[in-house]
Design a protein around this motif. Structure first.
Motif, PDB file in Angstrom:
ATOM      1  N   PRO A  41       0.801  -1.232   0.000  1.00 19.39           N
ATOM      2  CA  PRO A  41       0.000   0.000   0.000  1.00 19.39           C
ATOM      3  C   PRO A  41       0.829   1.274   0.000  1.00 19.39           C
ATOM      4  N   THR A  42       2.031   1.228   0.574  1.00 20.45           N
ATOM      5  CA  THR A  42       2.859   2.435   0.640  1.00 20.45           C
ATOM      6  C   THR A  42       4.069   2.368  -0.301  1.00 20.45           C
ATOM      7  N   CYS A  43       4.099   1.405  -1.182  1.00 19.33           N
ATOM      8  CA  CYS A  43       5.230   1.202  -2.094  1.00 19.33           C
ATOM      9  C   CYS A  43       5.235   2.261  -3.194  1.00 19.33           C
ATOM     10  N   ILE A  44       6.385   2.864  -3.435  1.00 20.70           N
ATOM     11  CA  ILE A  44       6.468   3.940  -4.429  1.00 20.70           C
ATOM     12  C   ILE A  44       6.453   3.432  -5.872  1.00 20.70           C
ATOM     13  N   ILE A  45       6.565   2.115  -6.048  1.00 23.82           N
ATOM     14  CA  ILE A  45       6.506   1.577  -7.419  1.00 23.82           C
ATOM     15  C   ILE A  45       5.335   0.602  -7.578  1.00 23.82           C
ATOM     16  N   ARG A  46       4.356   0.695  -6.688  1.00 27.80           N
ATOM     17  CA  ARG A  46       3.216  -0.236  -6.693  1.00 27.80           C
ATOM     18  C   ARG A  46       2.547  -0.324  -8.064  1.00 27.80           C
ATOM     19  N   ASP A  47       2.342   0.819  -8.708  1.00 28.45           N
ATOM     20  CA  ASP A  47       1.621   0.848  -9.979  1.00 28.45           C
ATOM     21  C   ASP A  47       2.432   0.272 -11.140  1.00 28.45           C
ATOM     22  N   LEU A  48       3.747   0.118 -10.941  1.00 28.91           N
ATOM     23  CA  LEU A  48       4.614  -0.396 -12.005  1.00 28.91           C
ATOM     24  C   LEU A  48       5.040  -1.842 -11.776  1.00 28.91           C
ATOM     25  N   CYS A  49       4.847  -2.326 -10.572  1.00 31.73           N
ATOM     26  CA  CYS A  49       5.277  -3.662 -10.176  1.00 31.73           C
ATOM     27  C   CYS A  49       4.318  -4.729 -10.690  1.00 31.73           C
ATOM     28  N   GLN A  50       4.847  -5.874 -11.108  1.00 34.58           N
ATOM     29  CA  GLN A  50       4.023  -6.954 -11.652  1.00 34.58           C
ATOM     30  C   GLN A  50       3.611  -7.995 -10.611  1.00 34.58           C
ATOM     31  N   PHE A  51       3.947  -7.794  -9.346  1.00 28.45           N
ATOM     32  CA  PHE A  51       3.623  -8.763  -8.300  1.00 28.45           C
ATOM     33  C   PHE A  51       2.101  -8.950  -8.227  1.00 28.45           C
ATOM     34  N   GLU A  52       1.656 -10.186  -8.450  1.00 26.49           N
ATOM     35  CA  GLU A  52       0.212 -10.448  -8.542  1.00 26.49           C
ATOM     36  C   GLU A  52      -0.478 -10.469  -7.183  1.00 26.49           C
ATOM     37  N   ASP A  53       0.270 -10.775  -6.122  1.00 31.00           N
ATOM     38  CA  ASP A  53      -0.345 -10.916  -4.801  1.00 31.00           C
ATOM     39  C   ASP A  53      -0.096  -9.693  -3.922  1.00 31.00           C
ATOM     40  N   LYS A  54      -0.285  -8.513  -4.479  1.00 27.37           N
ATOM     41  CA  LYS A  54      -0.065  -7.291  -3.730  1.00 27.37           C
ATOM     42  C   LYS A  54      -0.971  -7.250  -2.494  1.00 27.37           C
ATOM     43  N   THR A  55      -0.389  -6.818  -1.364  1.00 26.94           N
ATOM     44  CA  THR A  55      -1.177  -6.684  -0.144  1.00 26.94           C
ATOM     45  C   THR A  55      -2.014  -5.415  -0.223  1.00 26.94           C
ATOM     46  N   GLN A  56      -3.133  -5.448   0.436  1.00 26.40           N
ATOM     47  CA  GLN A  56      -4.078  -4.300   0.384  1.00 26.40           C
ATOM     48  C   GLN A  56      -3.825  -3.322   1.513  1.00 26.40           C
TER      49      GLN A  56
END
Length: 214
Positions: free
Chosen positions: A199-214
């Motif tokens: 949720p606070t990651c600065i590259i969240r929108d560019l990262c391909q990790f499918e299991d992103k935490t909410q």
């Protein structure tokens, strides 16, 4: 394993890393290149904080290969016994110190091959030293970089060598010097193994990790 991100996405990712921390640094305490080699060798399967605690007093009395030899293996053990595999590591510290004294005049060589020939010094350690001390764009891939590289698509690879090649081959040249530090710090403090801070990651929108935490 995520797919390799394209050049423009990688440039945006590292532009953000650079904006957040323009000159990232390693977290192992050292006073010269010799103590850096020893600290990095001791950090295998140990935390930087744990190594720093153990070496604080050690490096005050033994900051050269000859001083370490004069101190002796048993005294080295006493200083580093809070670190995992301390007995074997103490043997390697003494062995590499003797080689530096006998073959290199007490100086640490600046070639990867020479560094890798030292006991307890592998490719990762050599790359850290080349990068941090001589500012070579060498990529030291540890568990954090391996995880981040594969989760995000920044540098996917089946093993550490493949991830190292992916960094060298795909990350823009102007970010190569600090690339492994940005990735290590991102993995250590944000893209954690068990609970990534998506949720606070600065590259969240560019990262391909499918299991992103909410």
């Amino acid at each position: 394993m995520a797919k390799q991100l394209d050049y423009h996405t990688l440039r945006e990712i590292f532009t953000r890393f650079q904006a957040a921390d323009a000159a990232p640094k390693g977290e192992l305490d050292h006073v010269n290149v010799y103590t850096l080699v020893v600290a990095v060798a001791l950090s295998a399967q140990a935390t930087d904080a744990g190594v720093n605690k153990a070496t604080k007093a050690l490096f005050q009395i033994a900051d050269t290969p000859q001083k370490m030899l004069d101190l002796g293996e048993e005294q080295v053990i006493e200083h580093i016994k809070t670190i995992g595999l301390y007995r074997n590591k103490a043997k390697n510290v003494i062995k590499l110190s003797r080689i530096l004294v006998e073959q290199y005049g007490g100086e640490v060589p600046c070639s990867r091959a020479a560094l890798e020939s030292l006991p307890g010094v592998g490719r990762k350690t050599a790359n850290v030293v080349l990068n941090m001390w001589w500012r070579h764009p060498a990529q030291a891939v540890d568990t954090h970089i391996f995880r981040v590289g594969n989760r995000s698509g920044i540098a996917p690879g089946k093993d550490v060598d493949a991830v190292e090649r992916a960094i060298e081959d795909h990350i823009p040249v102007d970010f190569q010097l600090h690339a492994h530090h940005w990735l290590i710090l991102h993995g250590r403090y944000h893209c954690k193994a068990r609970k990534p801070q998506c949720p606070t990651c600065i590259i969240r929108d560019l990262c391909q990790f499918e299991d992103k935490t909410q």
